[in-house]
Write an enzyme that holds these catalytic residues in place. Structure first.
Site, PDB file in Angstrom:
ATOM      1  N   ASN A  38       0.882  -1.177   0.000  1.00 18.98           N
ATOM      2  CA  ASN A  38       0.000   0.000   0.000  1.00 18.98           C
ATOM      3  C   ASN A  38       0.915   1.220   0.000  1.00 18.98           C
ATOM      4  O   ASN A  38       1.472   1.575   1.033  1.00 18.98           O
ATOM      5  CB  ASN A  38      -0.892  -0.026   1.246  1.00 18.98           C
ATOM      6  CG  ASN A  38      -1.705   1.251   1.401  1.00 18.98           C
ATOM      7  OD1 ASN A  38      -1.769   2.068   0.486  1.00 18.98           O
ATOM      8  ND2 ASN A  38      -2.311   1.434   2.565  1.00 18.98           N
ATOM      9  N   LYS A  93       0.243   4.282  -0.343  1.00 10.60           N
ATOM     10  CA  LYS A  93      -0.356   5.517   0.186  1.00 10.60           C
ATOM     11  C   LYS A  93      -0.017   6.687  -0.758  1.00 10.60           C
ATOM     12  O   LYS A  93       0.084   6.484  -1.967  1.00 10.60           O
ATOM     13  CB  LYS A  93       0.093   5.767   1.627  1.00 10.60           C
ATOM     14  CG  LYS A  93      -0.137   4.516   2.496  1.00 10.60           C
ATOM     15  CD  LYS A  93      -0.035   4.742   3.959  1.00 10.60           C
ATOM     16  CE  LYS A  93      -0.264   3.425   4.682  1.00 10.60           C
ATOM     17  NZ  LYS A  93      -0.267   3.533   6.115  1.00 10.60           N
ATOM     18  N   HIS A 133      -9.681   1.452   4.534  1.00  6.59           N
ATOM     19  CA  HIS A 133      -8.426   1.645   5.272  1.00  6.59           C
ATOM     20  C   HIS A 133      -8.680   2.618   6.425  1.00  6.59           C
ATOM     21  O   HIS A 133      -9.460   3.571   6.279  1.00  6.59           O
ATOM     22  CB  HIS A 133      -7.345   2.189   4.333  1.00  6.59           C
ATOM     23  CG  HIS A 133      -5.993   2.179   4.974  1.00  6.59           C
ATOM     24  ND1 HIS A 133      -5.599   3.136   5.875  1.00  6.59           N
ATOM     25  CD2 HIS A 133      -4.961   1.296   4.889  1.00  6.59           C
ATOM     26  CE1 HIS A 133      -4.373   2.847   6.304  1.00  6.59           C
ATOM     27  NE2 HIS A 133      -3.967   1.735   5.710  1.00  6.59           N
ATOM     28  N   GLU A 175      -7.100   5.024   7.524  1.00  9.39           N
ATOM     29  CA  GLU A 175      -6.861   6.439   7.192  1.00  9.39           C
ATOM     30  C   GLU A 175      -8.060   7.031   6.454  1.00  9.39           C
ATOM     31  O   GLU A 175      -8.382   8.206   6.627  1.00  9.39           O
ATOM     32  CB  GLU A 175      -5.560   6.563   6.378  1.00  9.39           C
ATOM     33  CG  GLU A 175      -4.338   6.354   7.269  1.00  9.39           C
ATOM     34  CD  GLU A 175      -3.119   5.774   6.576  1.00  9.39           C
ATOM     35  OE1 GLU A 175      -3.030   5.834   5.341  1.00  9.39           O
ATOM     36  OE2 GLU A 175      -2.244   5.246   7.299  1.00  9.39           O
ATOM     37  N   GLU A 221      -5.983  -4.664  10.411  1.00  7.66           N
ATOM     38  CA  GLU A 221      -4.962  -3.647  10.624  1.00  7.66           C
ATOM     39  C   GLU A 221      -5.271  -2.864  11.895  1.00  7.66           C
ATOM     40  O   GLU A 221      -6.066  -1.916  11.865  1.00  7.66           O
ATOM     41  CB  GLU A 221      -4.931  -2.672   9.439  1.00  7.66           C
ATOM     42  CG  GLU A 221      -4.560  -3.326   8.127  1.00  7.66           C
ATOM     43  CD  GLU A 221      -3.862  -2.353   7.189  1.00  7.66           C
ATOM     44  OE1 GLU A 221      -2.769  -2.677   6.720  1.00  7.66           O
ATOM     45  OE2 GLU A 221      -4.397  -1.252   6.953  1.00  7.66           O
ATOM     46  N   GLY A 264       1.971   2.389  10.718  1.00 12.08           N
ATOM     47  CA  GLY A 264       2.946   3.472  10.564  1.00 12.08           C
ATOM     48  C   GLY A 264       3.574   3.924  11.867  1.00 12.08           C
ATOM     49  O   GLY A 264       4.194   4.976  11.932  1.00 12.08           O
ATOM     50  N   SER A 268       2.905  -2.057  10.463  1.00 13.21           N
ATOM     51  CA  SER A 268       4.338  -2.120  10.755  1.00 13.21           C
ATOM     52  C   SER A 268       4.946  -3.501  10.511  1.00 13.21           C
ATOM     53  O   SER A 268       5.802  -3.954  11.276  1.00 13.21           O
ATOM     54  CB  SER A 268       4.623  -1.645  12.188  1.00 13.21           C
ATOM     55  OG  SER A 268       4.212  -0.296  12.339  1.00 13.21           O
TER      56      SER A 268
END
Ligand code: PGA
Length: 251
Positions: free
Chosen positions: A9, A11, A95, A97, A167, A173, A212
């Site tokens: 991914n 991003k 996701h 985010e 996730e 991250g 991560s």
């Protein structure tokens, strides 16, 4: 047998020159490996160039988001059929985010999931709890709600043509990975919950872990019985790291 997969991914990273260097190195590093499905989810403008670089390799490509609508006056949005024009096989939906920064709730995520499937694109449905939710002991409730909304709209059978990615938001991250046991617990909770509705779908569902994942922790995570691969953010931007993670699953 469940399909094993590693997805990158990217991003909002990359440019034409860097992408080409990254992909050339990944293509070389993964040459000849066919037991695992590899793919990268890239920013929209790079789809045509990524398509031309990855065509006829063992690496597929996809997008990181799509519109729940098929067409119309939706300024700035991208439809599933547009992704099809660039032969995207996969698209990430839900996701964290997107959920937290762009206000996508589980209903919108479910509609996006359905829009992808209607166009024949496999959605990677992301689920996961925040740190506060984990500390409050509501991890399972949160994930159950995220999955239930999709199942209510699209039906449990739709999961035959989808991938789920667990996730934990606190691991994305942050450099803080869920331990293999923590991840396995949630993966098995997801699989058991789906098995209550359809055993065969649950058995064949690919469930990825994301948050991560690095070359150094990938093997321990992938050794867990319900973890079928990874959704990789930061480490997917470094060719050697991404290749090492992919190879850890391929073994
Ligand atoms: P990370 O991101 O690997 O950088 O934690 C994972 C993701 O957001 O999919």
């Amino acid at each position: 047998m469940r399909k094993k997969m590693v997805a990158g991914n990217w991003k909002m990273h990359g440019n034409l020159v860097e992408n080409k260097q990254l992909l050339d190195a990944i293509v070389t590093g993964l040459n000849g490996l066919y037991k695992v499905n590899f793919f990268v989810c890239v920013p929209y403008p790079y789809l045509p160039s990524v398509q031309s670089i990855l065509q006829n390799t063992n690496i597929a490509w996809g997008a990181q988001n799509l519109s729940q609508f098929e067409r119309g006056a939706y300024t700035g949005e991208i439809s599933a059929s547009m992704l099809n024009d660039f032969e995207c096989r996969y698209v990430i939906v839900g996701h964290s985010e997107r959920r937290s920064l762009f206000g996508e709730d589980s209903q919108i995520v479910a509609e996006k999931y359905q829009a992808a499937q209607r166009a024949g694109i496999t959605p990677i449905l992301c689920v996961g709890e925040s740190l506060e939710q984990r500390e409050a002991g509501t991890t399972e409730q949160v994930i159950e709600e995220q999955l239930a909304t999709v199942i209510k709209l699209a039906g449990v059978e739709s999961l035959a043509k989808a991938i789920v990615a667990y996730e934990p938001v606190w691991a994305i991250g942050t450099g803080r990975t869920a331990s293999p046991e923590q991840a396995q617990d949630v993966h098995s909770f997801i699989r058991e919950g789906i098995a209550k509705q359809n055993v065969n779908i649950a058995k064949s569902l690919t469930i990825l872990y994301g948050g991560s994942v690095k070359a150094s922790n990938a093997s321990a995570l992938f050794d867990m019985s319900d973890i079928d691969g990874g959704l990789i953010g930061g480490a997917s931007l470094v060719a050697n790291d991404f290749v090492a993670i992919c190879r850890a699953l391929h073994q």
